[in-house]
Design an enzyme around this catalytic site. Structure first.
Site, PDB file in Angstrom:
ATOM      1  N   CYS A  78       2.979   7.162  10.219  1.00  0.00           N
ATOM      2  CA  CYS A  78       2.864   7.842   8.922  1.00  0.00           C
ATOM      3  C   CYS A  78       3.956   8.892   8.717  1.00  0.00           C
ATOM      4  O   CYS A  78       3.799   9.815   7.917  1.00  0.00           O
ATOM      5  CB  CYS A  78       1.478   8.470   8.753  1.00  0.00           C
ATOM      6  SG  CYS A  78       0.140   7.269   8.908  1.00  0.00           S
ATOM      7  N   ARG A  86       0.840  -1.201   0.000  1.00  0.00           N
ATOM      8  CA  ARG A  86       0.000   0.000   0.000  1.00  0.00           C
ATOM      9  C   ARG A  86       0.874   1.250   0.000  1.00  0.00           C
ATOM     10  O   ARG A  86       2.057   1.215   0.335  1.00  0.00           O
ATOM     11  CB  ARG A  86      -0.895   0.012   1.250  1.00  0.00           C
ATOM     12  CG  ARG A  86      -0.092   0.044   2.521  1.00  0.00           C
ATOM     13  CD  ARG A  86      -0.868   0.476   3.740  1.00  0.00           C
ATOM     14  NE  ARG A  86      -0.019   0.358   4.932  1.00  0.00           N
ATOM     15  CZ  ARG A  86       0.888   1.225   5.304  1.00  0.00           C
ATOM     16  NH1 ARG A  86       1.125   2.305   4.566  1.00  0.00           N
ATOM     17  NH2 ARG A  86       1.604   1.038   6.404  1.00  0.00           N
ATOM     18  N   TYR A 109       0.463   1.222  12.564  1.00  0.00           N
ATOM     19  CA  TYR A 109       0.190   0.175  13.550  1.00  0.00           C
ATOM     20  C   TYR A 109      -1.212  -0.378  13.326  1.00  0.00           C
ATOM     21  O   TYR A 109      -2.156   0.366  13.050  1.00  0.00           O
ATOM     22  CB  TYR A 109       0.282   0.745  14.967  1.00  0.00           C
ATOM     23  CG  TYR A 109      -0.297  -0.182  16.018  1.00  0.00           C
ATOM     24  CD1 TYR A 109       0.414  -1.308  16.445  1.00  0.00           C
ATOM     25  CD2 TYR A 109      -1.550   0.054  16.570  1.00  0.00           C
ATOM     26  CE1 TYR A 109      -0.114  -2.176  17.396  1.00  0.00           C
ATOM     27  CE2 TYR A 109      -2.087  -0.806  17.522  1.00  0.00           C
ATOM     28  CZ  TYR A 109      -1.375  -1.915  17.931  1.00  0.00           C
ATOM     29  OH  TYR A 109      -1.908  -2.776  18.858  1.00  0.00           O
ATOM     30  N   HIS A 110      -1.365  -1.692  13.460  1.00  0.00           N
ATOM     31  CA  HIS A 110      -2.674  -2.331  13.521  1.00  0.00           C
ATOM     32  C   HIS A 110      -2.715  -3.210  14.758  1.00  0.00           C
ATOM     33  O   HIS A 110      -1.701  -3.825  15.141  1.00  0.00           O
ATOM     34  CB  HIS A 110      -2.925  -3.214  12.288  1.00  0.00           C
ATOM     35  CG  HIS A 110      -3.007  -2.458  11.004  1.00  0.00           C
ATOM     36  ND1 HIS A 110      -3.739  -1.294  10.861  1.00  0.00           N
ATOM     37  CD2 HIS A 110      -2.458  -2.700   9.778  1.00  0.00           C
ATOM     38  CE1 HIS A 110      -3.632  -0.860   9.621  1.00  0.00           C
ATOM     39  NE2 HIS A 110      -2.861  -1.690   8.947  1.00  0.00           N
TER      40      HIS A 110
END
Length: 242
Positions: A198, A87, A93-94
């Site tokens: 980001c 992407r 973070y997830h």
């Protein structure tokens, strides 16, 4: 500064008579490699006309993903597994308490405009937050959705404090989108400290969630709001089972 993306039309409705977008909610935690394999197969099916468009809602175990613009210096502490991702964007973070929505739409059936598509995803998140009386905003220099934090100290040049509540990162293949958005419902915000989220290093910019803002929102509440707002921007949906 006014965000020029706000002037873009955010409607991405399909052509009349198109099949509704399938809406699938995964149970439990989905390993990141499994999600990528699933998206790869589904996107191929959509591009070849063998499958309908899909929004797939998941939760991941704690992990970091590195987008195509990720810089090694922005990984501060690899306390969780790090996965390369096709992407756009940098480190993200997830984890538990964060709703990830993988959006697999065929832009050739809608609008072949990636910039406007990202603006539509942002509009979807903003509309979702509005259902909880939260004002989400976009910024020209920062992809994603932000909320003002007037209770916090401003930046060194008196920039107002803001927190990111949702991230966006997409990829296209044959005009079919995949990857998507990540909305912070109730994640452990300390987990973001292992990365520069980001690539944003400014002290007056942070990360927040719906619960951090004082709202007792469950994941189920968020899913209902996401679906309602999605249909305003992208059209009808239909529930499918795992």
């Amino acid at each position: 500064m006014t965000d020029p993306r706000a002037s873009l039309s955010v409607s991405f409705l399909p052509a009349p008579g198109a099949a509704p977008v399938e809406w699938l909610i995964a149970e439990g935690f989905t390993p990141y490699p499994d999600s990528v394999a699933f998206m790869e197969a589904r996107v191929a099916g959509i591009a070849e006309g063998r499958a309908d468009e899909l929004v797939w809602l998941v939760e991941h175990p704690p992990l970091y993903t590195a987008g195509t613009s990720a810089r090694a210096k922005d990984l501060l502490d690899s306390r969780f597994p790090v996965h390369g991702s096709g992407r756009g964007g940098q480190f993200t973070y997830h984890g538990p308490g964060q709703r990830v929505a993988y959006v697999m739409l065929d832009l050739s059936r809608r609008r072949k405009d990636v910039r406007a598509f990202v603006a539509a995803l942002e509009a979807w998140i903003v509309a979702t937050l509005a259902l909880f009386n939260v004002k989400g905003e976009t910024r020209e220099e920062r992809v994603g959705v932000w909320v003002a934090r007037p209770d916090r100290k401003p930046g060194r040049n008196n920039e107002p404090a803001e927190d990111k509540i949702a991230a966006i990162g997409v990829r296209m293949r044959r005009w079919v989108s995949f990857h998507g958005i990540a909305l912070n419902v109730e994640p452990d915000l300390s987990h973001f400290s292992g990365i520069v989220p980001c690539g944003v290093r400014d002290d007056h910019l942070g990360v927040t969630s719906l619960v951090d803002l004082g709202l007792p929102v469950t994941m189920e509440d968020a899913d209902v709001a996401l679906r309602r707002a999605f249909e305003e921007v992208f059209g009808a949906t239909v529930t499918v089972e795992n």
